[in-house]
Design a protein around this motif. Structure first.
Motif, PDB file in Angstrom:
ATOM      1  N   ILE A 189       1.003  -1.027   0.106  1.00  0.00           N
ATOM      2  CA  ILE A 189       0.126  -0.403  -0.291  1.00  0.00           C
ATOM      3  C   ILE A 189       0.573   1.083   0.017  1.00  0.00           C
ATOM      4  CG2 ILE A 189      -1.755   1.050   1.240  1.00  0.00           C
ATOM      5  CD1 ILE A 189      -2.324  -1.387   0.577  1.00  0.00           C
ATOM      6  N   VAL A 190       0.677   2.047  -1.478  1.00  0.00           N
ATOM      7  CA  VAL A 190       1.932   3.446  -0.754  1.00  0.00           C
ATOM      8  C   VAL A 190      -0.094   4.402  -0.703  1.00  0.00           C
ATOM      9  CG1 VAL A 190       2.809   4.964  -2.582  1.00  0.00           C
ATOM     10  CG2 VAL A 190       3.015   2.240  -1.969  1.00  0.00           C
ATOM     11  N   ASN A 191       0.302   5.279   0.456  1.00  0.00           N
ATOM     12  CA  ASN A 191      -0.203   6.777   0.938  1.00  0.00           C
ATOM     13  C   ASN A 191       1.279   7.522   0.282  1.00  0.00           C
ATOM     14  OD1 ASN A 191      -2.413   5.760   1.376  1.00  0.00           O
ATOM     15  ND2 ASN A 191      -2.354   6.120   3.470  1.00  0.00           N
ATOM     16  N   ASN A 192      -0.093   8.677  -0.811  1.00  0.00           N
ATOM     17  CA  ASN A 192       1.117   9.727  -1.098  1.00  0.00           C
ATOM     18  C   ASN A 192       0.880  11.001  -0.561  1.00  0.00           C
ATOM     19  OD1 ASN A 192       2.109   8.632  -3.286  1.00  0.00           O
ATOM     20  ND2 ASN A 192       0.237   8.384  -4.390  1.00  0.00           N
ATOM     21  N   VAL A 193       1.635  11.546   0.190  1.00  0.00           N
ATOM     22  CA  VAL A 193       2.026  13.084   0.266  1.00  0.00           C
ATOM     23  C   VAL A 193       2.888  13.596   0.075  1.00  0.00           C
ATOM     24  CG1 VAL A 193       1.918  14.572   2.529  1.00  0.00           C
ATOM     25  CG2 VAL A 193       1.380  12.065   2.617  1.00  0.00           C
TER      26      VAL A 193
ATOM     27  N   ASN B 194      -2.341  15.388   7.723  1.00  0.00           N
ATOM     28  CA  ASN B 194      -2.280  14.585   8.759  1.00  0.00           C
ATOM     29  C   ASN B 194      -1.319  13.486   8.702  1.00  0.00           C
ATOM     30  OD1 ASN B 194      -2.454  13.098  11.136  1.00  0.00           O
ATOM     31  ND2 ASN B 194      -3.907  14.514  12.107  1.00  0.00           N
ATOM     32  N   LEU B 195       0.232  13.716   9.039  1.00  0.00           N
ATOM     33  CA  LEU B 195       0.625  12.598   8.754  1.00  0.00           C
ATOM     34  C   LEU B 195       0.393  10.987   9.829  1.00  0.00           C
ATOM     35  CD1 LEU B 195       4.179  15.110   8.496  1.00  0.00           C
ATOM     36  CD2 LEU B 195       2.546  14.162   6.811  1.00  0.00           C
ATOM     37  N   ALA B 196       0.460  11.730  11.129  1.00  0.00           N
ATOM     38  CA  ALA B 196      -0.022  10.274  11.751  1.00  0.00           C
ATOM     39  C   ALA B 196      -1.203   9.811  11.139  1.00  0.00           C
ATOM     40  CB  ALA B 196      -0.599  10.804  13.293  1.00  0.00           C
ATOM     41  N   ILE B 197      -2.181  10.044  10.717  1.00  0.00           N
ATOM     42  CA  ILE B 197      -3.451   9.207   9.937  1.00  0.00           C
ATOM     43  C   ILE B 197      -2.810   9.217   8.780  1.00  0.00           C
ATOM     44  CG2 ILE B 197      -5.809  10.122   8.711  1.00  0.00           C
ATOM     45  CD1 ILE B 197      -6.359  12.009  11.700  1.00  0.00           C
ATOM     46  N   GLU B 198      -2.065   9.568   8.260  1.00  0.00           N
ATOM     47  CA  GLU B 198      -1.852   9.024   7.054  1.00  0.00           C
ATOM     48  C   GLU B 198      -0.746   7.931   6.899  1.00  0.00           C
ATOM     49  OE1 GLU B 198      -2.092   9.461   4.154  1.00  0.00           O
ATOM     50  OE2 GLU B 198      -2.927  11.455   4.285  1.00  0.00           O
ATOM     51  N   LEU B 199      -0.268   7.168   8.205  1.00  0.00           N
ATOM     52  CA  LEU B 199       0.077   6.229   9.287  1.00  0.00           C
ATOM     53  C   LEU B 199      -0.780   5.416   9.419  1.00  0.00           C
ATOM     54  CD1 LEU B 199       3.620   6.475  11.014  1.00  0.00           C
ATOM     55  CD2 LEU B 199       3.210   6.386   8.414  1.00  0.00           C
ATOM     56  N   GLU B 200      -1.400   6.130   9.960  1.00  0.00           N
ATOM     57  CA  GLU B 200      -2.779   4.880  10.682  1.00  0.00           C
ATOM     58  C   GLU B 200      -3.225   3.868   9.106  1.00  0.00           C
ATOM     59  OE1 GLU B 200      -4.065   7.015  14.840  1.00  0.00           O
ATOM     60  OE2 GLU B 200      -5.634   6.871  13.433  1.00  0.00           O
ATOM     61  N   ASN B 201      -3.602   5.102   8.897  1.00  0.00           N
ATOM     62  CA  ASN B 201      -4.494   4.491   7.708  1.00  0.00           C
ATOM     63  C   ASN B 201      -3.449   3.351   6.606  1.00  0.00           C
ATOM     64  OD1 ASN B 201      -4.972   5.288   4.155  1.00  0.00           O
ATOM     65  ND2 ASN B 201      -6.620   5.123   5.599  1.00  0.00           N
ATOM     66  N   LEU B 202      -2.179   3.573   6.491  1.00  0.00           N
ATOM     67  CA  LEU B 202      -1.245   1.778   5.673  1.00  0.00           C
ATOM     68  C   LEU B 202      -1.457   1.423   6.830  1.00  0.00           C
ATOM     69  CD1 LEU B 202       2.074   4.285   4.705  1.00  0.00           C
ATOM     70  CD2 LEU B 202       0.597   3.441   3.242  1.00  0.00           C
ATOM     71  N   SER B 203      -1.494   1.723   8.862  1.00  0.00           N
ATOM     72  CA  SER B 203      -1.420   1.005   9.084  1.00  0.00           C
ATOM     73  C   SER B 203      -2.605  -0.545   9.165  1.00  0.00           C
ATOM     74  CB  SER B 203      -1.187   1.309  11.287  1.00  0.00           C
ATOM     75  OG  SER B 203      -1.197   0.274  11.924  1.00  0.00           O
ATOM     76  N   TYR B 204      -3.497  -0.089   8.773  1.00  0.00           N
ATOM     77  CA  TYR B 204      -4.833  -0.854   8.919  1.00  0.00           C
ATOM     78  C   TYR B 204      -4.904  -1.512   7.866  1.00  0.00           C
ATOM     79  CZ  TYR B 204      -9.653  -1.958   7.326  1.00  0.00           C
ATOM     80  OH  TYR B 204     -10.592  -2.813   7.464  1.00  0.00           O
ATOM     81  N   PHE B 205      -4.091  -0.766   6.849  1.00  0.00           N
ATOM     82  CA  PHE B 205      -4.191  -2.191   5.010  1.00  0.00           C
ATOM     83  C   PHE B 205      -3.487  -2.878   4.967  1.00  0.00           C
ATOM     84  CE2 PHE B 205      -6.816   1.395   3.723  1.00  0.00           C
ATOM     85  CZ  PHE B 205      -7.579   1.175   3.026  1.00  0.00           C
ATOM     86  N   ILE B 206      -2.342  -2.727   6.195  1.00  0.00           N
ATOM     87  CA  ILE B 206      -1.349  -3.910   6.005  1.00  0.00           C
ATOM     88  C   ILE B 206      -1.580  -4.610   6.790  1.00  0.00           C
ATOM     89  CG2 ILE B 206       0.236  -1.942   4.965  1.00  0.00           C
ATOM     90  CD1 ILE B 206       2.466  -2.351   7.941  1.00  0.00           C
ATOM     91  N   LYS B 207      -2.088  -4.219   8.158  1.00  0.00           N
ATOM     92  CA  LYS B 207      -2.816  -5.144   9.186  1.00  0.00           C
ATOM     93  C   LYS B 207      -2.431  -6.711   8.873  1.00  0.00           C
ATOM     94  CE  LYS B 207      -5.702  -5.572  12.331  1.00  0.00           C
ATOM     95  NZ  LYS B 207      -6.496  -4.816  12.969  1.00  0.00           N
TER      96      LYS B 207
END
Lengths: 208, 208
Positions: A189-193, B194-207
Motif C-alpha cells: 500500500i502506498v499513501n502519497n503526501v 495529517n501525517l499521523a493519520i496517513e500512517l494509521e491508514n497504512l497500518s490498517y491496510f497492512i495489518k
C-alpha cells in the motif's frame, strides 16, 4: 466484521479522526459521548458516523451513547495501532530529518526507529535520537526489526529504486513524500503526501 | 471553461500530476505526447485523462497528441501558478522549519517568503534564508505582501486561534498540518495534511 477490502478507504481516515476526538474527550475526563456530539467534534454528519462505526462492528448502546474508552480501544484494534509499531524514514534530507524527529507519530502508535540515507554521514545541523544508517543495511534491519512501514523522503529520481528495495526487504506500507507515482506489487500500500500538489490545489481554489 | 466550483476536487489533483509528467517530458526534450502515453505516465486511464482535460478547455489536436509545452502552460494558468506565489509558514518548530526550507515548493510555483512563530527567537539548530517574525507582525505582513496562502504547523491547541488570525489578515488558503479540524468561513479553503493519520491508514491496510 466485513472483509478488509470492502471498507471504503475514506471511512478509515474518518476512524482516525474519531480516535483523535475520543482521545481529547478522555483527556477532559469525559467517559461517554452521544453519536451527535462525537460527529460534531469530528466534523461529519451523525448518520455518517453511525454508518462508519457499523463497518467495524457494533459499538454503541442505544440511548446511552458510546463508552469513550472502549470505542477508542476498538478503533485502535481495527487500525492495528494498539501496540507501538516500528517505522523507518528513508532519505534524511531536510524533510526526512523533520519526519524522523516529528513528535506527532508516537501518540498515534508509531515509533520511528531509524533513518536510512545513501550518505549517512553527510553534514546535518541536527542530532537525532535514532541512528542514521547506510542503505546497504536496510534489508537486514527491516527483517530483524520486522518493519512493515517506511516513510519515503528521497528525491524523485531515486524513489522507485528505493521503493523496490523496500518491497523486496519486506516493507508493505509506504508513506511516499517523493513527487512521483510509485509502481509496487499489489500487496503493498502506498499513501502519497505531495506537499507541492497540496499547495497547487489551494492555489486553484483561491484564484480570484 | 466551467464554473470553478463545478470541477471535482480530485480532477485538480490529477492536473498537478499531469503537470509533473509534462515537466519531465520537457526535461527529456519530448515535445508532443499522446493521451495514452501521458495517462500511463500519470497512472490514470486514458479516458480519465481526456475527461479531466476537457474540464479546462480543449487542449489536444486529434491524431497529433498534446503539445507538451502548451499543455503545461495551460495547466499552470488553470492552477494559478504561472507566476511565483508568495506563501508563509506559521509555527517554526521541527516540521515548520523543514517546510520553510523545503525545496519542492519552488518548482511548483510557490515561494515561502517568511516564517512566523510565537517565539521567533527560540533556539533552532538551523539558519533560514527567510526571516522568522513574531505573530504580532502577521497581519501587516500578509497585507503588504498580498499573501493568500499559509502553511499551518502549530500545535493543535493553537491552531484554531492562528487560523482565525490568518483569515482576518486576508489569507484564503491554508495548508493545515495541525491534527485538528479548522472552522473557517466559506470563502477560505483548507487542505489537511495529517501525517499521523496517513500512517494509521497504512497500518490498517497492512495489518495481517
Amino acid at each position: 466484521m466485513r472483509r478488509r477490502s470492502s471498507i471504503p478507504r475514506k471511512a478509515i481516515y474518518r476512524l482516525s479522526v474519531y480516535l483523535r476526538c475520543l482521545d481529547r474527550l478522555k483527556e477532559n475526563a469525559i467517559h461517554s459521548v452521544s453519536s451527535e456530539a462525537l460527529a460534531t467534534a469530528a466534523g461529519v454528519a451523525p448518520a455518517q458516523l453511525r454508518k462508519d462505526l457499523t463497518y467495524f462492528g457494533q459499538f454503541g448502546t442505544r440511548g446511552l451513547g458510546y463508552d469513550v474508552e472502549r470505542l477508542a480501544r476498538k478503533i485502535r484494534d481495527t487500525l492495528g495501532t494498539t501496540r507501538l509499531q516500528p517505522a523507518i524514514v528513508i532519505g534524511v534530507g531536510n524533510l526526512g530529518a523533520a519526519l524522523i524527529s516529528y513528535r506527532g507519530f508516537a501518540p498515534a502508535g508509531f515509533e520511528i526507529i531509524a533513518g536510512f540515507d545513501s550518505d549517512p554521514r553527510r553534514q546535518r545541523n541536527k542530532r537525532f535520537a535514532q541512528s542514521i544508517l547506510p542503505m546497504g543495511r536496510l534489508k537486514d534491519f527491516v527483517r530483524s526489526h520486522r518493519v512493515k512501514i517506511a516513510i519515503l523522503a528521497v528525491p524523485a529520481t531515486a524513489a522507485q529504486d528505493v521503493a523496490n528495495h523496500l518491497v523486496t526487504s519486506g516493507v508493505s506500507g509506504i508513506l511516499n513524500f517523493s513527487p512521483i507515482l510509485l509502481h509496487v506489487p499489489e500487496h503493498v500500500i502506498v499513501n502519497n503526501v505531495n506537499l507541492a500538489i497540496e499547495l497547487e490545489n489551494l492555489s486553484y481554489f483561491i484564484k480570484s
